[in-house]
Each structure stands twice: as structure tokens, then as C-alpha cells.
Design an enzyme around this catalytic site. Structure first.
Site, PDB file in Angstrom:
ATOM      1  N   GLY A 168      33.091 -22.014 -26.760  1.00  0.00           N
ATOM      2  CA  GLY A 168      32.318 -23.312 -26.113  1.00  0.00           C
ATOM      3  C   GLY A 168      32.396 -24.480 -27.185  1.00  0.00           C
ATOM      4  O   GLY A 168      33.251 -24.350 -27.894  1.00  0.00           O
ATOM      5  N   SER A 189      37.880 -15.900 -23.920  1.00  0.00           N
ATOM      6  CA  SER A 189      36.819 -16.555 -23.241  1.00  0.00           C
ATOM      7  C   SER A 189      37.079 -16.190 -21.864  1.00  0.00           C
ATOM      8  O   SER A 189      38.152 -15.918 -21.458  1.00  0.00           O
ATOM      9  CB  SER A 189      36.810 -17.969 -23.195  1.00  0.00           C
ATOM     10  OG  SER A 189      38.156 -18.715 -22.785  1.00  0.00           O
ATOM     11  N   ARG A 190      35.948 -16.275 -20.634  1.00  0.00           N
ATOM     12  CA  ARG A 190      36.291 -15.731 -19.439  1.00  0.00           C
ATOM     13  C   ARG A 190      37.587 -16.182 -18.902  1.00  0.00           C
ATOM     14  O   ARG A 190      38.428 -15.740 -18.261  1.00  0.00           O
ATOM     15  CB  ARG A 190      34.831 -16.151 -18.673  1.00  0.00           C
ATOM     16  CG  ARG A 190      33.928 -14.798 -18.829  1.00  0.00           C
ATOM     17  CD  ARG A 190      32.964 -15.382 -17.856  1.00  0.00           C
ATOM     18  NE  ARG A 190      32.651 -16.769 -18.073  1.00  0.00           N
ATOM     19  CZ  ARG A 190      31.531 -17.235 -17.271  1.00  0.00           C
ATOM     20  NH1 ARG A 190      31.070 -16.609 -16.385  1.00  0.00           N
ATOM     21  NH2 ARG A 190      31.354 -18.678 -17.648  1.00  0.00           N
ATOM     22  N   ARG A 247      24.215 -14.393 -30.846  1.00  0.00           N
ATOM     23  CA  ARG A 247      22.966 -13.345 -30.654  1.00  0.00           C
ATOM     24  C   ARG A 247      23.414 -12.041 -31.132  1.00  0.00           C
ATOM     25  O   ARG A 247      24.311 -11.414 -30.670  1.00  0.00           O
ATOM     26  CB  ARG A 247      22.609 -13.487 -29.060  1.00  0.00           C
ATOM     27  CG  ARG A 247      22.051 -14.712 -28.702  1.00  0.00           C
ATOM     28  CD  ARG A 247      20.692 -15.067 -29.337  1.00  0.00           C
ATOM     29  NE  ARG A 247      20.041 -16.026 -28.841  1.00  0.00           N
ATOM     30  CZ  ARG A 247      19.985 -17.635 -29.387  1.00  0.00           C
ATOM     31  NH1 ARG A 247      20.690 -17.567 -30.776  1.00  0.00           N
ATOM     32  NH2 ARG A 247      19.438 -18.496 -28.838  1.00  0.00           N
ATOM     33  N   ASP A 271      24.148 -13.510 -38.920  1.00  0.00           N
ATOM     34  CA  ASP A 271      23.134 -14.556 -38.775  1.00  0.00           C
ATOM     35  C   ASP A 271      22.030 -14.253 -38.015  1.00  0.00           C
ATOM     36  O   ASP A 271      20.848 -14.580 -37.921  1.00  0.00           O
ATOM     37  CB  ASP A 271      23.571 -15.811 -38.534  1.00  0.00           C
ATOM     38  CG  ASP A 271      22.350 -16.928 -38.695  1.00  0.00           C
ATOM     39  OD1 ASP A 271      21.743 -16.899 -39.836  1.00  0.00           O
ATOM     40  OD2 ASP A 271      22.255 -17.687 -38.047  1.00  0.00           O
ATOM     41  N   GLU A 276      15.121  -9.256 -34.145  1.00  0.00           N
ATOM     42  CA  GLU A 276      14.746 -10.063 -35.334  1.00  0.00           C
ATOM     43  C   GLU A 276      13.264 -10.191 -35.458  1.00  0.00           C
ATOM     44  O   GLU A 276      12.520 -10.192 -34.672  1.00  0.00           O
ATOM     45  CB  GLU A 276      15.281 -11.557 -35.159  1.00  0.00           C
ATOM     46  CG  GLU A 276      16.801 -11.705 -35.315  1.00  0.00           C
ATOM     47  CD  GLU A 276      17.403 -12.975 -34.770  1.00  0.00           C
ATOM     48  OE1 GLU A 276      16.557 -14.003 -34.880  1.00  0.00           O
ATOM     49  OE2 GLU A 276      18.615 -12.967 -34.641  1.00  0.00           O
ATOM     50  N   HIS A 294      18.995 -15.951 -39.731  1.00  0.00           N
ATOM     51  CA  HIS A 294      19.084 -16.783 -38.306  1.00  0.00           C
ATOM     52  C   HIS A 294      18.862 -18.422 -38.829  1.00  0.00           C
ATOM     53  O   HIS A 294      17.795 -18.794 -38.414  1.00  0.00           O
ATOM     54  CB  HIS A 294      18.025 -16.351 -37.251  1.00  0.00           C
ATOM     55  CG  HIS A 294      18.350 -16.910 -35.931  1.00  0.00           C
ATOM     56  ND1 HIS A 294      18.185 -16.256 -34.726  1.00  0.00           N
ATOM     57  CD2 HIS A 294      19.049 -17.970 -35.428  1.00  0.00           C
ATOM     58  CE1 HIS A 294      18.681 -17.003 -33.741  1.00  0.00           C
ATOM     59  NE2 HIS A 294      19.233 -18.238 -34.126  1.00  0.00           N
TER      60      HIS A 294
HETATM   61  C1  8YV Z   1      17.430 -21.710 -33.608  1.00  0.00           C
HETATM   62  C2  8YV Z   1      19.170 -20.797 -31.965  1.00  0.00           C
HETATM   63  O1  8YV Z   1      17.282 -20.808 -34.442  1.00  0.00           O
HETATM   64  O2  8YV Z   1      19.945 -22.840 -30.828  1.00  0.00           O
HETATM   65  C3  8YV Z   1      19.548 -21.498 -30.670  1.00  0.00           C
HETATM   66  O3  8YV Z   1      19.846 -20.919 -29.730  1.00  0.00           O
HETATM   67  O4  8YV Z   1      19.125 -19.630 -31.802  1.00  0.00           O
HETATM   68  C4  8YV Z   1      18.900 -21.716 -33.166  1.00  0.00           C
HETATM   69  O5  8YV Z   1      19.484 -22.910 -33.134  1.00  0.00           O
HETATM   70  C5  8YV Z   1      16.451 -21.616 -32.851  1.00  0.00           C
HETATM   71  O6  8YV Z   1      16.491 -22.320 -31.711  1.00  0.00           O
HETATM   72  C6  8YV Z   1      14.972 -21.818 -33.519  1.00  0.00           C
HETATM   73  O7  8YV Z   1      13.844 -21.455 -32.721  1.00  0.00           O
END
Ligand code: 8YV
Length: 332
Positions: A168, A189-190, A247, A271, A276, A294
Site C-alpha cells: 500500500g 499483496s492480494r 499491527r 514496532d 500493547e 509503537h
Molecule cells: C499511531 C497507527 O500510533 O496510524 C496508525 O494506524 O497505529 C499510528 O500511527 C496511532 O494512531 C496513535 O494512536
């Protein structure tokens, strides 16, 4: 203060009661302040009895602002009968059931593009850290190891075979950066992405087999849950490295822990995690794993831009009844 804003703006088609912006989770202080200055804003997470508020005033809420981490759960969505829009601070939106929201006519927005560069920068930094062992070398110097013996040799980055799982916006930005390293970029990717000079591979396992390292940038959610399985890690192999800026759910974390413990992969830079801020102890104990809290989008510049885009989405919805950056129809 959980409730603020004396002059509510009224959403199109809504005139009976105060149009409220519901803040579902903590946000940047500047963003919280701006929301409170412009709209009647309620900070749900700060209320002593959120359920009581929702029972009495759920019908006032027109827009919910939330973070990618918290989203808007189904129960909360159901408690907001006049909800018209959900705006995520972040690009991820797997914490909100977008299909369900759309069925109810609720628009869902996020903050794409503005964080792409910073997330891609961090992904490349994490990749280099994992292969060249920068964090481990830093620990080595601090612990006085250098005086005793040279740091063990690490792995080369330039010229290697790097796989990107999910091409993406962020995946593409990572690939573009890696071109400067003379690496061979493949991706999975798909469907193949048109107009990119990278090799498409049909599965995560094929990608892992063909590459020295994988960078995970695919969206989270049910469609990618456990995509990096024990089998994929095995295909990556004892010389392979794994970087995850997407994620935690995308990786089978137990399988990763087992692979790290047994030396079945060479290293990882993570990250994001399954639960978390909890990081499995074996990962904390491993010198082969780079652990980050993160922070891929966590620069002042990018977080400000994300906050600004949230505000512009709310503003657009309040004035025109549409969002500026709605999420795409199907998770990608
Ligand atoms: C941020 C994220 O840590 O954009 C995302 O999906 O995981 C990160 O950019 C998050 O939005 C902060 O709450």
C-alpha cells in the site's frame, strides 16, 4: 474537563439537540484543545460514568473521534443513534467495524498520507537495525564489551533481497527508500500492483522463501490475522529478519517467540505487538530483537499533521456532511 464548547455546530439534518463531538480516547493535547474550542466536545474516557452519559446523551453525538488503537466498538456505535461519522487519528481502522458503520450510514475516516514518510523512515531504520544490529552494538559499548572483544559481525543490508508484505502507500514508500540501497525488492499483496518495478509473489510464504528480510506493512484486521505464521517464519529461515511496522496481529506472536528462542530466525525489529504495551518476556530477553514502543508515526511533525487532518475531517463533516479522507471501501 470532559465537556466543553458552548456553541455547538449543527450537522446537516440535525437541529433538535446539541451536536456533540465525542472524544473516545486520549488524543494529542493540541487536538483535544482545538476540538473543545470549536465544538461541544465530550471526552468519554474522562467521564466518571460513561454508560450513564451515553444513556442520557448518546443521541446528541454526531461525530466520534478516536485513535487507531481504540476505534469505536460495536456497543458504543449502538449507543449513538445519530452518529454520522467516526474519525480515526491514525491510518489503521481495524478497531472499528467499517462495514457495520456503513450499513448504518456512518462514514469512517482516517489520516492517510501524512504519516507515510515517517512510518517508512522508521521501517527502513528498523530493518538496518535488525541486520546491522545497531541497538545490540549500542548495548555492547555501554556494557563495556568493546574493550574485551570486537562486536560480532552482522549482516549486510545493501544488495540484499527484501520482501514487503502489503504494497500500500507505506509499503511503496519503504520500497522507494530501499531502491537507494540497491536491494532486490519483492512484495506480496492480494493482487499485483500495476506500474511498480518490484517482483510480485503470491503468498507470504513465497515472499519469505525468496527474501533475506521481510518488512510487514499490510493493514491489520481479520483479513491479515496471523498472516506471518510459523510456516512463514520457517520459510524466512535462520538467516532471515522480520520487521513489523503494521499491527502485532499480523504476526503469530507465539510462533515468533518460539522462532526467536530457538534461533530459527536471525532477528526481528518490532514496532507493534499483539497486546500493547505488553511485550512477551522472551522477546525482552533476546539480544536479537529490536523492540520499539509503537512509534512509527511518532514525530512532532507527523503527529501534528495527523491532528490537523482529524480536525479538517470533523470540520468538513460538520459543514458539508461528508468526510475529507474516508477510509477505502474494503480493508486493503
Ligand atoms: C499511531 C497507527 O500510533 O496510524 C496508525 O494506524 O497505529 C499510528 O500511527 C496511532 O494512531 C496513535 O494512536
Amino acid at each position: 474537563m470532559p465537556i466543553s464548547g458552548a456553541t455547538p455546530e449543527i450537522s446537516p439534518g440535525v437541529s433538535a439537540s446539541p451536536a456533540t463531538v465525542l472524544q473516545v480516547s486520549p488524543l494529542l493535547p493540541d487536538l483535544e484543545r482545538s476540538l473543545a474550542e470549536r465544538y461541544r466536545t465530550v471526552r468519554l474516557h474522562e467521564l466518571p460514568d460513561p454508560a450513564a452519559y451515553l444513556r442520557a446523551h448518546g443521541g446528541d453525538v454526531i461525530v466520534a473521534v478516536t485513535s487507531a488503537r481504540y476505534g469505536v466498538g460495536n456497543e458504543l456505535m449502538d449507543a449513538l443513534p445519530r452518529l454520522g461519522a467516526i474519525v480515526h487519528f491514525g491510518v489503521g481502522h481495524e478497531t472499528t467495524d467499517v462495514v457495520r458503520a456503513r450499513t448504518r450510514g456512518i462514514d469512517v475516516g482516517n489520516t492517510p498520507d501524512v504519516l507515510t514518510d515517517c512510518v517508512a523512515d522508521l521501517a527502513v531504520g528498523a530493518l538496518i537495525d535488525s541486520l546491522r544490529r545497531l541497538s545490540a552494538a549500542d548495548r555492547y559499548v555501554r556494557a563495556g564489551g568493546w574493550a574485551a572483544a570486537p562486536f560480532p559481525l552482522a549482516s549486510r543490508v545493501s544488495g540484499r533481497r527484501i520482501g514487503i508484505l502489503g504494497l500500500g502507500r507505506i509499503g511503496r514508500a519503504v520500497a522507494r527508500r530501499l531502491e537507494g540501497f540497491g536491494v532486490e525488492v519483492s512484495y506480496c499483496s492480494r493482487v499485483p500492483v500495476p506500474d511498480v518495478p518490484y517482483r510480485h509473489l503470491p503468498s507470504a510464504k513465497a515472499l519469505a522463501t525468496a527474501c533475506d528480510a521481510i518488512v510487514v506493512t499490510v493493514a491489520g484486521g481479520a483479513g491479515t490475522d496471523g498472516l506471518v505464521s510459523a510456516e512463514v517464519l520457517e520459510a524466512l529461515g535462520p538467516e532471515g529478519h522480520l520487521v513489523n511496522v503494521a499491527r502485532g496481529s499480523v504476526i503469530d506472536e507465539s510462533a515468533l517467540v518460539a522462532a526467536v528462542k530457538a534461533g530459527r530466525i536471525a532477528g526481528a525489529a518490532l514496532d507493534v505487538f499483539a497486546d500493547e504495551p505488553n511485550v512477551p518476556q522472551p522477546l525482552l530477553d533476546s539480544d536479537r530483537v529490536v523492540l520499539l514502543p509503537h512509534i512509527a508515526s511518532a514525530t512532532r511533525e507527523t503527529r501534528e499533521a495527523m491532528g490537523d487532518l482529524v480536525l479538517r475531517n470533523v470540520e468538513r463533516f460538520m459543514t458539508e456532511g461528508v468526510l475529507l479522507t474516508p477510509v477505502p471501501d474494503a480493508a486493503h
